[in-house]
Write an enzyme that holds these catalytic residues in place. Structure first.
Site, short mmCIF file in Angstrom:
data_model
loop_
_atom_site.label_atom_id
_atom_site.label_comp_id
_atom_site.label_asym_id
_atom_site.label_seq_id
_atom_site.Cartn_x
_atom_site.Cartn_y
_atom_site.Cartn_z
N HIS A 1 0.81 -1.21 0.00
CA HIS A 1 0.00 0.00 0.00
C HIS A 1 0.84 1.27 0.00
O HIS A 1 0.36 2.32 -0.46
CB HIS A 1 -0.94 0.02 1.21
CG HIS A 1 -2.17 -0.82 1.01
ND1 HIS A 1 -2.21 -2.17 1.28
CD2 HIS A 1 -3.40 -0.50 0.55
CE1 HIS A 1 -3.42 -2.64 1.00
NE2 HIS A 1 -4.15 -1.64 0.55
N GLY A 2 2.04 1.21 0.50
CA GLY A 2 2.82 2.44 0.50
C GLY A 2 4.17 2.28 1.16
O GLY A 2 4.39 1.39 1.99
#
Length: 476
Positions: free
Chosen positions: A325-326
């Protein structure tokens, strides 16, 4: 190009009309989809079109080479070329600064300051999504689950398919790619259902997510100024913001695909009615969770080994999912926290207890079901704090401020919640509760046109007063 923009409102009908004028020309239809997809993607930054084209060429070529080769070692070599090229691009654009910053941080911990200002790297929108989609192709060709395509145009259209290019659902090549080989005839019922899905997705995005976003952003950005009660409210705002935003995008993507005769996999199945975390993850971002299951969890051994292997593999899946996700420790902690939530169910062998939603013939949940849903929602909202926070310090400060137990809520916040946001959330939950047996609330329902017109009216009203927001998952 945003789904909730005027540009897309012009772009979609034009492409739709030309596409069905070419109904008898399958290859021209696929070529149109490929061109339209590159225009759609290029409107963000045309330079990254070369990146997606290069990935497309590499995976198309590796698929053919894998099929032609009989020696296992060479087949595996071609597979690893595909994996390394795709993950190499993803790693460079998304994680370079993260690893460099942490490398510098280790030296700083031992008293050595390094001069590091970060690399000037722009993250290509949607790279995490189309990377996983195209990887599914070469992996499945290697596993002999799929014949490699010799049709480069069809493969290009598959990789860049504009409805789901930048935020999913992450499609499997075994499901979506064969649809590009089949002649598609206009189906009025399928097209109508697609329009209804688009309406429902726009409602969740414009009416729910964008209205929750303005208050969630204010509270998270100025958390020092607010009471514990308001901070808890901010976490709830974000929970409905991210649900309305991301599931709304998926609905619009699936609906748009149906306008063109394509079927995409379902990505959300009323996750906030889940009775435990295991059920939640079967209903939230389904395309990603099943991708990790099939291409990481099962190859690692899945649940075939002892309890230690199950626990290890579960933590790997959740931590990798968080990192996907990041490039921020907040996402890794978020993934680890969900793994901890999942652990008691796994150890107690209760992680498959709730395969189906609460019975559709039940008008209201039982007290036990309601309590289970509430506990699961609270745990999920708490984890979302890490997902939303700018960094770990922000997250822990925010949580620490909640536990000062100053539960008073500012009068203005009470009024905003009671009169602006709560009614919208209640409408959303009521519609979803009584539609939970259906794929979406407007599918085969009574008073269909009345409901659709009501949603359209709300979209137009709130869309004219609220600021247009980008979709959250564009950053991934």
């Amino acid at each position: 190009m945003l789904f909730n923009s005027l540009d897309f409102a012009i772009f979609l009908p034009i492409v739709f009309a030309i596409y069905w004028l070419l109904q008898k020309q399958l290859k021209l239809q696929n070529l149109l989809i490929a061109i339209a997809s590159y225009i759609f993607y290029g409107m963000w930054d045309w330079r990254f079109l070369f990146l997606i084209l290069f990935s497309t060429i590499v995976d198309y070529t590796m698929g053919i080479l894998i099929e032609r080769e009989n020696q296992q070692a060479k087949r595996k070599l071609f597979l690893w070329i595909s994996i390394l090229v795709n993950l190499g691009f993803l790693g460079y654009f998304k994680y370079s600064n993260f690893f460099l910053e942490n490398f510098v941080g280790v030296f700083k911990f031992f008293g050595q300051d390094l001069d590091f200002r970060g690399l000037d790297i722009v993250l290509p929108v949607g790279i995490s999504f189309y990377t996983f989609q195209t990887l599914s192709y070469t992996i499945d060709v290697y596993r002999k689950k799929l014949e490699p395509t010799k049709d480069f145009i069809a493969f290009t259209a598959f990789v860049s398919f504009f409805p789901q290019l930048v935020a999913g659902p992450i499609e499997r090549a075994t499901h979506l790619l064969p649809q590009f080989y089949q002649k598609r005839k206009f189906d009025e019922h399928q097209a109508k259902d697609g329009l209804y899905l688009i309406i429902w997705g726009l409602f969740k995005k414009i009416v729910i997510a964008d209205n929750c976003a303005q208050y969630a952003n204010d509270i998270f950005n100025n958390y020092q100024d607010y009471s514990s009660g308001t901070l808890m409210l901010g976490a709830v705002y974000f929970a409905f913001q991210i649900y309305g935003d991301f599931s709304g995008y998926s609905d619009i993507a699936i609906g748009t695909s149906r306008l063109f005769g394509f079927d995409l996999m379902r990505n959300f199945a009323y996750p906030y009615f889940s009775r435990d975390i295991a059920e939640f993850w079967r209903r939230w971002h389904i395309s990603l969770s099943t991708w990790f299951r099939d291409y990481l969890y099962i190859p690692l051994g899945g649940s075939r080994g002892g309890m230690w292997m199950k626990v290890r593999n579960t933590f790997i899946i959740f931590l990798v999912s968080g990192f996907w996700h990041g490039a921020n420790w907040t996402f890794i902690v978020w993934g680890g926290l969900n793994a901890i939530y999942f652990l008691p169910l796994l150890i107690g062998e209760k992680n498959r207890n709730h395969i189906d939603l609460i019975a559709e013939n039940t008008r209201w949940p039982s007290a036990r079901e309601f309590f289970s849903v509430l506990v699961t929602f609270v745990l999920t909202v708490f984890a979302w704090i890490f997902f939303r926070a700018n960094n770990l310090e922000h997250a822990f400060d925010y949580i620490g401020s909640i536990f000062t137990f100053n539960f008073g809520i500012e009068k203005l916040m009470i009024e905003r919640f009671a009169f602006e946001i709560l009614p919208l959330i209640v409408v959303l939950l009521i519609i979803e509760w009584f539609s939970r047996a259906k794929e979406h609330p407007l599918k085969q329902t009574n008073y269909l046109y009345v409901k659709a017109l009501g949603l359209i009216a709300m979209i137009l009203i709130f869309g004219s007063f609220s600021e247009m927001q980008e979709f959250i998952y564009f950053q991934f």
